[in-house]
Structure formats: structure tokens, C-alpha cells
Scaffold this motif. Structure first.
Motif, PDB file in Angstrom:
ATOM      1  N   MET A 156       0.852  -1.182   0.000  1.00 59.26           N
ATOM      2  CA  MET A 156       0.000   0.000   0.000  1.00 59.26           C
ATOM      3  C   MET A 156       0.893   1.238   0.000  1.00 59.26           C
ATOM      4  O   MET A 156       1.993   1.216   0.533  1.00 59.26           O
ATOM      5  CB  MET A 156      -0.905  -0.005   1.225  1.00 59.26           C
ATOM      6  N   LEU A 157       0.381   2.294  -0.586  1.00 63.39           N
ATOM      7  CA  LEU A 157       1.156   3.510  -0.735  1.00 63.39           C
ATOM      8  C   LEU A 157       0.326   4.684  -0.217  1.00 63.39           C
ATOM      9  O   LEU A 157      -0.806   4.888  -0.636  1.00 63.39           O
ATOM     10  CB  LEU A 157       1.501   3.708  -2.214  1.00 63.39           C
ATOM     11  N   LEU A 158       0.877   5.456   0.696  1.00 60.34           N
ATOM     12  CA  LEU A 158       0.205   6.622   1.253  1.00 60.34           C
ATOM     13  C   LEU A 158       0.813   7.858   0.616  1.00 60.34           C
ATOM     14  O   LEU A 158       2.011   8.103   0.736  1.00 60.34           O
ATOM     15  CB  LEU A 158       0.387   6.665   2.777  1.00 60.34           C
ATOM     16  N   ILE A 159      -0.022   8.635  -0.110  1.00 61.08           N
ATOM     17  CA  ILE A 159       0.488   9.842  -0.774  1.00 61.08           C
ATOM     18  C   ILE A 159      -0.411  11.026  -0.429  1.00 61.08           C
ATOM     19  O   ILE A 159      -1.604  10.852  -0.172  1.00 61.08           O
ATOM     20  CB  ILE A 159       0.564   9.669  -2.307  1.00 61.08           C
ATOM     21  N   PRO A 160       0.151  12.234  -0.430  1.00 59.94           N
ATOM     22  CA  PRO A 160      -0.677  13.408  -0.161  1.00 59.94           C
ATOM     23  C   PRO A 160      -1.502  13.757  -1.393  1.00 59.94           C
ATOM     24  O   PRO A 160      -1.073  13.555  -2.527  1.00 59.94           O
ATOM     25  CB  PRO A 160       0.345  14.502   0.143  1.00 59.94           C
ATOM     26  N   SER A 161      -2.695  14.273  -1.167  1.00 61.23           N
ATOM     27  CA  SER A 161      -3.496  14.757  -2.286  1.00 61.23           C
ATOM     28  C   SER A 161      -2.867  16.073  -2.759  1.00 61.23           C
ATOM     29  O   SER A 161      -2.083  16.689  -2.026  1.00 61.23           O
ATOM     30  CB  SER A 161      -4.945  14.966  -1.846  1.00 61.23           C
ATOM     31  N   PRO A 162      -3.173  16.509  -3.970  1.00 64.05           N
ATOM     32  CA  PRO A 162      -2.607  17.776  -4.446  1.00 64.05           C
ATOM     33  C   PRO A 162      -2.865  18.914  -3.463  1.00 64.05           C
ATOM     34  O   PRO A 162      -3.991  19.153  -3.043  1.00 64.05           O
ATOM     35  CB  PRO A 162      -3.321  18.009  -5.776  1.00 64.05           C
ATOM     36  N   ARG A 163      -1.799  19.561  -3.063  1.00 64.98           N
ATOM     37  CA  ARG A 163      -1.824  20.686  -2.111  1.00 64.98           C
ATOM     38  C   ARG A 163      -2.481  20.335  -0.782  1.00 64.98           C
ATOM     39  O   ARG A 163      -2.998  21.187  -0.080  1.00 64.98           O
ATOM     40  CB  ARG A 163      -2.487  21.899  -2.738  1.00 64.98           C
ATOM     41  N   LEU A 164      -2.530  19.068  -0.487  1.00 67.58           N
ATOM     42  CA  LEU A 164      -3.131  18.543   0.749  1.00 67.58           C
ATOM     43  C   LEU A 164      -4.570  19.010   0.973  1.00 67.58           C
ATOM     44  O   LEU A 164      -5.042  19.096   2.093  1.00 67.58           O
ATOM     45  CB  LEU A 164      -2.273  18.901   1.965  1.00 67.58           C
ATOM     46  N   LYS A 165      -5.274  19.285  -0.129  1.00 65.24           N
ATOM     47  CA  LYS A 165      -6.650  19.770  -0.012  1.00 65.24           C
ATOM     48  C   LYS A 165      -7.575  18.750   0.639  1.00 65.24           C
ATOM     49  O   LYS A 165      -8.469  19.108   1.392  1.00 65.24           O
ATOM     50  CB  LYS A 165      -7.198  20.172  -1.383  1.00 65.24           C
ATOM     51  N   THR A 166      -7.368  17.475   0.310  1.00 61.48           N
ATOM     52  CA  THR A 166      -8.238  16.448   0.901  1.00 61.48           C
ATOM     53  C   THR A 166      -7.448  15.478   1.765  1.00 61.48           C
ATOM     54  O   THR A 166      -7.883  14.365   2.011  1.00 61.48           O
ATOM     55  CB  THR A 166      -8.983  15.663  -0.205  1.00 61.48           C
ATOM     56  N   GLY A 167      -6.286  15.901   2.219  1.00 65.19           N
ATOM     57  CA  GLY A 167      -5.490  15.040   3.093  1.00 65.19           C
ATOM     58  C   GLY A 167      -4.623  14.074   2.313  1.00 65.19           C
ATOM     59  O   GLY A 167      -4.005  14.437   1.326  1.00 65.19           O
ATOM     60  N   PHE A 168      -4.618  12.819   2.743  1.00 63.51           N
ATOM     61  CA  PHE A 168      -3.779  11.798   2.120  1.00 63.51           C
ATOM     62  C   PHE A 168      -4.639  10.748   1.438  1.00 63.51           C
ATOM     63  O   PHE A 168      -5.806  10.562   1.778  1.00 63.51           O
ATOM     64  CB  PHE A 168      -2.898  11.125   3.182  1.00 63.51           C
ATOM     65  N   MET A 169      -4.037  10.065   0.460  1.00 68.24           N
ATOM     66  CA  MET A 169      -4.729   8.990  -0.244  1.00 68.24           C
ATOM     67  C   MET A 169      -3.934   7.700  -0.057  1.00 68.24           C
ATOM     68  O   MET A 169      -2.711   7.712  -0.099  1.00 68.24           O
ATOM     69  CB  MET A 169      -4.826   9.305  -1.738  1.00 68.24           C
ATOM     70  N   LEU A 170      -4.648   6.616   0.163  1.00 71.01           N
ATOM     71  CA  LEU A 170      -4.033   5.307   0.295  1.00 71.01           C
ATOM     72  C   LEU A 170      -4.260   4.552  -1.011  1.00 71.01           C
ATOM     73  O   LEU A 170      -5.398   4.319  -1.416  1.00 71.01           O
ATOM     74  CB  LEU A 170      -4.664   4.544   1.467  1.00 71.01           C
ATOM     75  N   LEU A 171      -3.175   4.210  -1.696  1.00 67.64           N
ATOM     76  CA  LEU A 171      -3.266   3.550  -2.988  1.00 67.64           C
ATOM     77  C   LEU A 171      -2.711   2.139  -2.923  1.00 67.64           C
ATOM     78  O   LEU A 171      -1.723   1.876  -2.238  1.00 67.64           O
ATOM     79  CB  LEU A 171      -2.484   4.340  -4.036  1.00 67.64           C
ATOM     80  N   ASN A 172      -3.345   1.268  -3.677  1.00 63.32           N
ATOM     81  CA  ASN A 172      -2.881  -0.106  -3.792  1.00 63.32           C
ATOM     82  C   ASN A 172      -2.142  -0.213  -5.132  1.00 63.32           C
ATOM     83  O   ASN A 172      -2.774  -0.133  -6.188  1.00 63.32           O
ATOM     84  CB  ASN A 172      -4.073  -1.061  -3.745  1.00 63.32           C
ATOM     85  N   PRO A 173      -0.816  -0.389  -5.137  1.00 64.28           N
ATOM     86  CA  PRO A 173      -0.044  -0.425  -6.385  1.00 64.28           C
ATOM     87  C   PRO A 173      -0.539  -1.464  -7.389  1.00 64.28           C
ATOM     88  O   PRO A 173      -0.511  -1.221  -8.586  1.00 64.28           O
ATOM     89  CB  PRO A 173       1.379  -0.751  -5.931  1.00 64.28           C
ATOM     90  N   SER A 174      -1.008  -2.611  -6.923  1.00 63.32           N
ATOM     91  CA  SER A 174      -1.480  -3.624  -7.873  1.00 63.32           C
ATOM     92  C   SER A 174      -2.722  -3.146  -8.614  1.00 63.32           C
ATOM     93  O   SER A 174      -2.902  -3.445  -9.789  1.00 63.32           O
ATOM     94  CB  SER A 174      -1.752  -4.949  -7.169  1.00 63.32           C
TER      95      SER A 174
END
Length: 67
Positions: free
Chosen positions: A1-19
Motif C-alpha cells: 500500500m502507498l500513502l500519498i498526499p493529495s494535491p496541495r493537501l486539499k483532501t489530506g492523504f490517499m491510500l493507494l494499492n499499487p497492484s
């Protein structure tokens, strides 16, 4: 899993599944290649050719019987 910030942190962070990302990119690439191939085919096949292909296909399907 990958945790990345949303653009300009407007909506916080996003958790992405690389697969899932890889599957999505694969599907998009596959669709893009299919569209490209279809567009190339449209340029080299005339309407008359398409009609002949359609008739041949229909005749084949009508003559095909399951055993």
C-alpha cells in the motif's frame, strides 16, 4: 500500500494499492492500443470491404453448427 498526499493537501492523504494502479494502467493501455488499431483499420478498409466481411461473417455463423 502507498500513502500519498493529495494535491496541495486539499483532501489530506490517499491510500493507494499499487497492484490496482497497475491493473488500471494495463487496461487503459490495452484500450488505447485497440482504439489505435481500429482507427488504422478504418483508414485502409473501405465500406465495400466492410460489407463483404460482414456478409462472410454472417454466412459463416449461419453455416456453423454445434455438435
Amino acid at each position: 500500500m502507498l500513502l500519498i498526499p493529495s494535491p496541495r493537501l486539499k483532501t489530506g492523504f490517499m491510500l493507494l494499492n499499487p497492484s490496482e494502479i497497475q491493473k488500471k494502467l494495463y487496461r487503459e493501455a490495452k484500450r488505447s492500443k485497440a482504439e489505435e488499431a481500429f482507427n488504422k483499420l478504418r483508414k485502409i478498409i473501405s465500406s465495400e470491404d466492410l460489407g463483404g466481411i460482414e456478409r462472410s461473417s454472417r454466412e459463416f455463423r449461419e453455416g456453423f453448427k454445434l455438435r
